[in-house]
Write an enzyme that holds these catalytic residues in place. Structure first.
Site, mmCIF file in Angstrom:
data_model
loop_
_atom_site.group_PDB
_atom_site.id
_atom_site.type_symbol
_atom_site.label_atom_id
_atom_site.label_comp_id
_atom_site.label_asym_id
_atom_site.label_seq_id
_atom_site.Cartn_x
_atom_site.Cartn_y
_atom_site.Cartn_z
ATOM 1 C CG LEU A 18 34.679 42.140 44.278
ATOM 2 C CD1 LEU A 18 33.431 42.376 45.071
ATOM 3 C CD2 LEU A 18 34.646 42.760 42.885
ATOM 4 C CG ASP A 19 36.861 39.084 41.732
ATOM 5 O OD1 ASP A 19 35.469 39.147 41.796
ATOM 6 O OD2 ASP A 19 37.421 39.263 41.002
ATOM 7 C CE LYS A 53 40.886 31.070 44.704
ATOM 8 N NZ LYS A 53 40.774 30.445 45.809
ATOM 9 N N GLY A 54 43.315 37.114 42.264
ATOM 10 C CA GLY A 54 43.991 37.939 42.336
ATOM 11 C C GLY A 54 44.861 38.790 41.440
ATOM 12 N NE ARG A 57 39.518 40.586 31.698
ATOM 13 C CZ ARG A 57 39.061 41.589 31.378
ATOM 14 N NH1 ARG A 57 38.823 41.799 30.083
ATOM 15 N NH2 ARG A 57 38.446 42.254 32.220
ATOM 16 C CB SER A 124 38.500 44.694 42.950
ATOM 17 O OG SER A 124 38.453 43.446 42.162
ATOM 18 C CB SER A 126 37.911 42.381 38.841
ATOM 19 O OG SER A 126 36.944 42.168 37.924
ATOM 20 C CG ASN A 128 34.249 42.297 34.764
ATOM 21 O OD1 ASN A 128 33.585 42.891 33.760
ATOM 22 N ND2 ASN A 128 35.294 41.373 34.385
ATOM 23 C CE LYS A 155 44.238 42.944 44.921
ATOM 24 N NZ LYS A 155 43.014 42.506 45.074
ATOM 25 C CD GLU A 179 43.709 40.187 48.127
ATOM 26 O OE1 GLU A 179 43.314 38.989 47.801
ATOM 27 O OE2 GLU A 179 43.739 40.979 47.415
ATOM 28 C CG ASP A 180 40.293 35.336 47.491
ATOM 29 O OD1 ASP A 180 40.867 36.304 46.950
ATOM 30 O OD2 ASP A 180 39.667 34.645 46.597
HETATM 31 P P1 B16 Z 1 38.983 40.758 35.331
HETATM 32 P P2 B16 Z 1 40.214 40.537 43.127
HETATM 33 C C1 B16 Z 1 40.844 39.520 40.481
HETATM 34 O O1 B16 Z 1 39.903 40.278 41.491
HETATM 35 C C2 B16 Z 1 40.542 37.856 40.606
HETATM 36 O O2 B16 Z 1 41.091 37.505 41.684
HETATM 37 C C3 B16 Z 1 41.427 37.428 39.558
HETATM 38 O O3 B16 Z 1 41.031 35.932 39.308
HETATM 39 C C4 B16 Z 1 41.162 38.332 38.079
HETATM 40 O O4 B16 Z 1 41.970 37.546 37.140
HETATM 41 C C5 B16 Z 1 41.383 39.594 38.217
HETATM 42 O O5 B16 Z 1 40.595 40.063 39.377
HETATM 43 C C6 B16 Z 1 40.890 40.160 37.158
HETATM 44 O O6 B16 Z 1 39.547 40.278 36.762
HETATM 45 O O7 B16 Z 1 39.231 39.712 34.359
HETATM 46 O O8 B16 Z 1 37.432 40.736 35.878
HETATM 47 O O9 B16 Z 1 39.379 42.213 35.264
HETATM 48 O O10 B16 Z 1 40.336 39.290 43.706
HETATM 49 O O11 B16 Z 1 41.599 41.291 42.962
HETATM 50 O O12 B16 Z 1 38.932 41.184 43.451
HETATM 51 MG MG MG Z 2 40.275 37.624 45.433
#
Ligand code: B16
Ligand code: MG
Length: 229
Positions: A18-19, A53-54, A57, A124, A126, A128, A155, A179-180
């Site tokens: 996602l992010d 990234k990825g 938290r 993701s 995240s 959120n 990850k 993925e980024d």
């Molecule tokens: P949250 P992804 C990851 O999302 C972000 O890349 C990473 O920077 C972040 O710390 C992690 O989610 C946790 O996110 O604090 O919102 O739970 O790239 O896997 O979509």
């Molecule tokens: Mg990402």
């Protein structure tokens, strides 16, 4: 003689991070971490941010504290309070998101995948993720969403991608992951998926195919890259 995977090579599903892939929340995460780090007297830059990234938290916070030589300064409760503070700032940033924040080319790609009956998953790290997908109004495109709440391992562990493939009922060898993040590319490779990296070539060099921006992430380009492998 060809192996099972080669004989049956067929693109059946795409699993998106996602992010940083669907939308530029990677930038929001960076802004929120940078502010917290500054408050702690730690300077972080974009190069260092590649390592966040990825990553979950709490693990992101640990990496920032280690960078600043503060790994042992805080108790678990204090660290949780710091992570909470970062997330409150992050939530303020994503509350303003709209469908205009979908990265270029992504909506066309989602539509094209649907037209071609390719299953679509989201993986993701995240917590959120659902809020962001809601803000972007693209929930209807996803056949499954796996977020941090559904998995034990972060990850680069392959669990999140393998869970998404399982929920889509598609063998990992017939999935493409996008993925980024370095950690995300490592997770997709560990899951034995065809790995597409979006962004910095050096950071994502383990990917099977790399595009610099989501604009280059077309259905045709993905199909060509997948079957050329
Ligand atoms: P949250 P992804 C990851 O999302 C972000 O890349 C990473 O920077 C972040 O710390 C992690 O989610 C946790 O996110 O604090 O919102 O739970 O790239 O896997 O979509
Ligand atoms: Mg990402």
């Amino acid at each position: 003689m060809k192996g099972f995977d080669e004989m049956n090579k067929e693109l059946k599903a795409i699993i998106f991070d996602l992010d940083g892939v669907i939308t530029d929340t990677a930038e929001h995460h960076f802004i929120a971490w940078k502010q917290l780090a500054e408050e702690l007297g730690i300077a972080i830059d974009r190069t260092f941010n590649e390592q966040l990234k990825g990553v979950s938290r709490m693990e992101s916070l640990e990496r920032i504290l280690a960078l600043g030589g503060q790994a042992d300064r805080y108790t678990t409760e204090e660290k949780e309070a710091l992570a909470y503070k970062k997330n409150e700032h992050y939530k303020q940033l994503i509350a303003r998101m709209t469908p205009d924040d979908i990265l270029p080319g992504i909506l066309d790609l989602l539509r094209e995948l649907k037209r071609n009956h390719i299953k679509i998953g989201l993986a993701s790290a995240s917590k959120n993720a659902f809020t962001v997908i809601e803000r972007l109004q693209i929930g209807e495109y996803f056949d499954t969403i796996v977020d941090a709440a559904n998995v034990k391992h972060s990850k680069p562990h392959p669990e999140i991608f393998l869970t998404a493939a399982e929920q889509l009922s598609v063998h990992p060898s017939m999935c493409v992951g996008v993925e980024d993040a370095q950690a995300g590319v490592a997770a997709m490779k560990a899951a034995h998926m065809f790995a597409i990296g979006v962004g910095d070539r050096e950071a994502l060099k383990e990917a099977d195919y790399i595009v610099e921006t989501t604009k280059d992430l077309t259905y045709d380009a993905i199909v060509r890259a997948f079957y050329r492998e």
